[in-house]
Motif scaffolding. Structure first.
Motif, PDB file in Angstrom:
ATOM      1  N   GLN A  53       0.732  -1.314   0.048  1.00 25.65           N
ATOM      2  CA  GLN A  53       0.129   0.041   0.031  1.00 25.65           C
ATOM      3  C   GLN A  53       0.965   1.216   0.043  1.00 25.65           C
ATOM      4  OE1 GLN A  53      -3.515  -0.990   0.673  1.00 25.65           O
ATOM      5  NE2 GLN A  53      -2.602  -2.871   0.345  1.00 25.65           N
ATOM      6  N   LYS A  55       0.131   4.358   1.325  1.00 27.61           N
ATOM      7  CA  LYS A  55       0.029   4.869   2.869  1.00 27.61           C
ATOM      8  C   LYS A  55       0.852   6.128   2.955  1.00 27.61           C
ATOM      9  CE  LYS A  55      -0.457   0.493   5.142  1.00 27.61           C
ATOM     10  NZ  LYS A  55       0.212  -0.485   6.194  1.00 27.61           N
ATOM     11  N   SER A 143      -5.946   7.003  -8.878  1.00 24.85           N
ATOM     12  CA  SER A 143      -4.839   6.562  -8.198  1.00 24.85           C
ATOM     13  C   SER A 143      -5.224   5.238  -7.592  1.00 24.85           C
ATOM     14  CB  SER A 143      -4.266   7.681  -7.143  1.00 24.85           C
ATOM     15  OG  SER A 143      -3.146   7.136  -6.581  1.00 24.85           O
ATOM     16  N   GLU A 145      -4.229   2.810  -4.348  1.00 20.26           N
ATOM     17  CA  GLU A 145      -3.750   2.872  -3.101  1.00 20.26           C
ATOM     18  C   GLU A 145      -2.821   1.578  -3.113  1.00 20.26           C
ATOM     19  OE1 GLU A 145      -2.086   3.213   0.588  1.00 20.26           O
ATOM     20  OE2 GLU A 145      -3.199   4.802  -0.711  1.00 20.26           O
ATOM     21  N   TRP A 164       0.086   1.133 -10.051  1.00 14.26           N
ATOM     22  CA  TRP A 164       0.140   1.491  -8.295  1.00 14.26           C
ATOM     23  C   TRP A 164       0.148   2.952  -8.509  1.00 14.26           C
ATOM     24  CZ3 TRP A 164       4.939   0.020  -4.872  1.00 14.26           C
ATOM     25  CH2 TRP A 164       4.351   0.019  -3.657  1.00 14.26           C
ATOM     26  N   GLY A 165      -0.372   3.653  -7.524  1.00 11.35           N
ATOM     27  CA  GLY A 165      -0.581   5.247  -7.782  1.00 11.35           C
ATOM     28  C   GLY A 165      -1.222   5.513  -8.996  1.00 11.35           C
TER      29      GLY A 165
END
Length: 175
Positions: A53, A55, A143, A145, A164-165
């Motif tokens: 993740q 985060k 995006s 996470e 990712w992102g």
């Protein structure tokens, strides 16, 4: 007799309560396959990987440009081909392999390697590469996470999408 039964029950209870189960992994393991339907028994391709993740962090902090990346977290991702396929014109026989990428700003190099059961990319050995292909990187509006992989059908085979992102890359597998 009641004392003996109680003692046996106590010992069994003690043994069961002594088991320790690990909590949930911070980067849980997942799998993606094609066809994607769980009802379809004849899969062509499957990948097992862990899903880190963000985060609050940037992808670039977690995945270093120019370094071999295990594609996910924890153990290196394992790719299973259930039929012979090509990656970048290179024939890859049916079997299970490790799947890595080398991220770049404009393209990623996807790598299929014969090493198995490896942690991260610490033990990556280029001599064991079976196939490589460079694929363009695009930017999405949405995006993600959690690092994610999905497959979809293409004109010549199957595309494996990595995201990712806002970073996206599609790796084409052909029959």
């Amino acid at each position: 007799m009641t004392s003996i039964a109680f003692a046996l029950l106590f010992l069994l209870t003690l043994n069961v309560s002594a088991q320790e189960f690990k909590g949930l992994d911070k980067s849980p393991m997942d799998a993606a396959s094609f066809p994607t339907s769980y009802k379809e028994a004849n899969k062509l391709i499957k990948i097992t990987y862990s899903r880190p993740q963000l985060k609050g962090r940037a992808v670039e902090e977690l995945v270093k440009e120019g370094d071999v990346w295990r594609v996910g977290a924890n153990e290196a991702a394992e790719l299973t081909l259930y039929t012979d396929m090509k990656l970048g014109g290179q024939l890859v026989k049916a079997g299970t392999y490790t799947f890595y990428v080398i991220p770049g700003q404009k393209e990623w190099t996807a790598i299929i390697n014969t090493d198995l059961n490896v942690w991260g990319s610490y033990f990556y050995n280029e001599d064991n590469d079976v196939a490589r292909i460079s694929v363009p990187v695009t930017t999405a509006k949405e995006s993600l996470e959690a690092f994610s992989i999905a497959f979809d059908k293409s004109e010549k085979g199957v595309d494996m999408h990595l995201g990712w992102g806002t970073i996206r890359a599609a790796v084409p597998f052909t029959k």
